[in-house]
Scaffold this motif. Structure first.
Motif, PDB file in Angstrom:
ATOM      1  N   TYR A  57      79.393  95.542  59.360  1.00  0.00           N
ATOM      2  CA  TYR A  57      79.223  95.937  57.961  1.00  0.00           C
ATOM      3  C   TYR A  57      78.668  97.355  57.873  1.00  0.00           C
ATOM      4  CZ  TYR A  57      76.911  96.004  53.357  1.00  0.00           C
ATOM      5  OH  TYR A  57      76.466  96.356  52.104  1.00  0.00           O
ATOM      6  N   LYS A  58      77.602  97.623  58.679  1.00  0.00           N
ATOM      7  CA  LYS A  58      77.045  98.968  58.741  1.00  0.00           C
ATOM      8  C   LYS A  58      76.036  99.033  59.885  1.00  0.00           C
ATOM      9  CE  LYS A  58      73.236  98.227  55.442  1.00  0.00           C
ATOM     10  NZ  LYS A  58      72.608  98.722  54.183  1.00  0.00           N
ATOM     11  N   PRO A  59      75.770 100.215  60.433  1.00  0.00           N
ATOM     12  CA  PRO A  59      74.745 100.347  61.485  1.00  0.00           C
ATOM     13  C   PRO A  59      73.374  99.939  60.950  1.00  0.00           C
ATOM     14  CG  PRO A  59      76.156 102.289  61.427  1.00  0.00           C
ATOM     15  CD  PRO A  59      76.486 101.484  60.195  1.00  0.00           C
ATOM     16  N   LEU A  60      72.606  99.255  61.793  1.00  0.00           N
ATOM     17  CA  LEU A  60      71.306  98.749  61.372  1.00  0.00           C
ATOM     18  C   LEU A  60      70.328  98.756  62.536  1.00  0.00           C
ATOM     19  CD1 LEU A  60      72.571  95.578  59.449  1.00  0.00           C
ATOM     20  CD2 LEU A  60      71.397  97.508  58.353  1.00  0.00           C
ATOM     21  N   HIS A  61      69.043  98.803  62.226  1.00  0.00           N
ATOM     22  CA  HIS A  61      68.014  98.558  63.230  1.00  0.00           C
ATOM     23  C   HIS A  61      67.654  97.076  63.168  1.00  0.00           C
ATOM     24  CE1 HIS A  61      65.323  98.710  59.753  1.00  0.00           C
ATOM     25  NE2 HIS A  61      65.732  99.939  59.510  1.00  0.00           N
ATOM     26  N   PRO A  62      66.974  96.532  64.171  1.00  0.00           N
ATOM     27  CA  PRO A  62      66.700  95.089  64.198  1.00  0.00           C
ATOM     28  C   PRO A  62      66.046  94.557  62.932  1.00  0.00           C
ATOM     29  CG  PRO A  62      66.222  96.032  66.336  1.00  0.00           C
ATOM     30  CD  PRO A  62      66.545  97.183  65.438  1.00  0.00           C
ATOM     31  N   TYR A  63      65.080  95.283  62.394  1.00  0.00           N
ATOM     32  CA  TYR A  63      64.439  94.820  61.166  1.00  0.00           C
ATOM     33  C   TYR A  63      65.447  94.759  60.026  1.00  0.00           C
ATOM     34  CZ  TYR A  63      61.494  94.688  57.018  1.00  0.00           C
ATOM     35  OH  TYR A  63      60.925  94.337  55.823  1.00  0.00           O
ATOM     36  N   GLY A  64      66.354  95.732  59.989  1.00  0.00           N
ATOM     37  CA  GLY A  64      67.383  95.739  58.951  1.00  0.00           C
ATOM     38  C   GLY A  64      68.309  94.544  59.071  1.00  0.00           C
ATOM     39  N   VAL A  65      68.632  94.138  60.309  1.00  0.00           N
ATOM     40  CA  VAL A  65      69.456  92.942  60.524  1.00  0.00           C
ATOM     41  C   VAL A  65      68.746  91.714  59.979  1.00  0.00           C
ATOM     42  CG1 VAL A  65      70.421  91.402  62.281  1.00  0.00           C
ATOM     43  CG2 VAL A  65      70.664  93.888  62.535  1.00  0.00           C
ATOM     44  N   GLN A  66      67.484  91.572  60.337  1.00  0.00           N
ATOM     45  CA  GLN A  66      66.715  90.415  59.891  1.00  0.00           C
ATOM     46  C   GLN A  66      66.592  90.385  58.366  1.00  0.00           C
ATOM     47  OE1 GLN A  66      62.455  90.337  60.788  1.00  0.00           O
ATOM     48  NE2 GLN A  66      62.657  88.213  61.480  1.00  0.00           N
ATOM     49  N   ARG A  67      66.328  91.528  57.770  1.00  0.00           N
ATOM     50  CA  ARG A  67      66.163  91.597  56.319  1.00  0.00           C
ATOM     51  C   ARG A  67      67.463  91.277  55.596  1.00  0.00           C
ATOM     52  NH1 ARG A  67      64.450  97.311  54.264  1.00  0.00           N
ATOM     53  NH2 ARG A  67      66.609  97.698  54.911  1.00  0.00           N
ATOM     54  N   LEU A  68      68.584  91.807  56.112  1.00  0.00           N
ATOM     55  CA  LEU A  68      69.866  91.590  55.455  1.00  0.00           C
ATOM     56  C   LEU A  68      70.301  90.120  55.554  1.00  0.00           C
ATOM     57  CD1 LEU A  68      71.890  93.227  53.882  1.00  0.00           C
ATOM     58  CD2 LEU A  68      73.153  93.654  55.995  1.00  0.00           C
ATOM     59  N   LEU A  69      70.022  89.492  56.689  1.00  0.00           N
ATOM     60  CA  LEU A  69      70.352  88.070  56.824  1.00  0.00           C
ATOM     61  C   LEU A  69      69.615  87.239  55.780  1.00  0.00           C
ATOM     62  CD1 LEU A  69      70.392  87.581  60.704  1.00  0.00           C
ATOM     63  CD2 LEU A  69      72.318  87.252  59.150  1.00  0.00           C
ATOM     64  N   LYS A  70      68.358  87.582  55.530  1.00  0.00           N
ATOM     65  CA  LYS A  70      67.576  86.853  54.532  1.00  0.00           C
ATOM     66  C   LYS A  70      68.051  87.171  53.119  1.00  0.00           C
ATOM     67  CE  LYS A  70      63.384  86.345  57.321  1.00  0.00           C
ATOM     68  NZ  LYS A  70      61.932  86.631  57.445  1.00  0.00           N
ATOM     69  N   GLU A  71      68.382  88.439  52.873  1.00  0.00           N
ATOM     70  CA  GLU A  71      68.854  88.827  51.550  1.00  0.00           C
ATOM     71  C   GLU A  71      70.162  88.137  51.205  1.00  0.00           C
ATOM     72  OE1 GLU A  71      69.123  93.051  51.472  1.00  0.00           O
ATOM     73  OE2 GLU A  71      66.946  93.375  51.319  1.00  0.00           O
ATOM     74  N   TRP A  72      71.010  87.946  52.212  1.00  0.00           N
ATOM     75  CA  TRP A  72      72.303  87.300  51.998  1.00  0.00           C
ATOM     76  C   TRP A  72      72.202  85.777  52.072  1.00  0.00           C
ATOM     77  CZ3 TRP A  72      76.428  90.593  55.105  1.00  0.00           C
ATOM     78  CH2 TRP A  72      76.533  91.847  54.491  1.00  0.00           C
TER      79      TRP A  72
END
Length: 237
Positions: A33-48
């Motif tokens: 979907y887009k480049p991310l750092h680990p925290y961004g991956v975790q946050r996006l999984l929760k947001e979705w």
């Protein structure tokens, strides 16, 4: 040219040897979907709302998974972000091999049913150890918890539909609602049988079915044993 081919083969081999998991698949999908750092991956999984299907509670597991995927050539470091307000963050991106691996994993998982060994059926297989009264109390409590989860899942889907999200983005939610509804119906049925006394047992009654007559099997030359003793019980001893 030969070196490039060797590198491509090595990368493909590493991708094939990488242990897949729901978390690894989620990482590949989000980085697609887009480049991310680990925290961004975790946050996006929760947001979705994907924490219902992917365990993202432990940040350490996420870091280890991303390290494995990097070593396999499925993701790569894109850049390192530096900000005075936050610690240094490494941003990852999906590689071509990672995209191919994610697509292959999804296709295989959807196409081929496999045993997943959840805890609940495992506990049910030994429910007789609790006794009918204790089993009824436990199932009543689970019934309430499952009913609450079902109501929350349905509300979450209703909220998501209000945002106009495409149906394909809600398939996992629909599936979870369907299997939760089925579980709730099953639990309610077993609870009714326990309450009515239609389903009951005692260790004494079950004892004959626990006998394993290996000597008898050896005498008949079968060399096998079911471990239940049902044939002996049915024959009257």
């Amino acid at each position: 040219m030969a070196a490039a081919q060797h590198s491509a083969k090595a990368q493909h081999s590493a991708a094939g040897a990488t242990r897949r998991s729901p978390l690894a698949l989620a990482v590949l999908a989000l980085l697609g979907y887009k480049p991310l750092h680990p925290y961004g991956v975790q946050r996006l999984l929760k947001e979705w709302g994907k924490e219902n299907v992917v365990n993202v509670g432990q940040r350490a597991s996420l870091y280890k998974t991303m390290e494995r995927l990097t070593a396999a050539g499925l993701i790569a470091v894109r850049e390192t972000e530096r900000d005075q307000q936050y610690p240094e963050r490494t941003v990852y991106e999906l590689t071509d091999a990672g995209r191919e691996a994610a697509q292959a994993w999804i296709d295989d998982i959807v196409r081929v049913p496999r045993p997943e060994y959840p805890e609940f059926p495992a506990a049910l297989s030994f429910l007789m150890m609790l006794g009918p009264d204790a089993a009824l109390a436990a199932l009543r409590e689970r019934r309430e918890a499952v009913a609450k989860s079902l109501a929350e899942a349905k509300q979450g889907m209703a909220d998501a539909r209000q945002y106009g999200l495409p149906k394909v983005t809600l398939l996992d939610d629909e599936y979870l609602v369907a299997i939760t509804e089925a579980e709730l119906r099953w639990i309610e049925g077993v609870v009714r049988e326990l309450e009515a006394g239609e389903l009951t047992w005692s260790l004494e009654e079950l004892q004959p079915f626990d006998d394993t007559d290996t000597d008898s099997d050896s005498d008949t030359g079968t060399g096998t044993s079911t471990g239940t003793g049902t044939d002996t019980a049915a024959a009257g001893g």
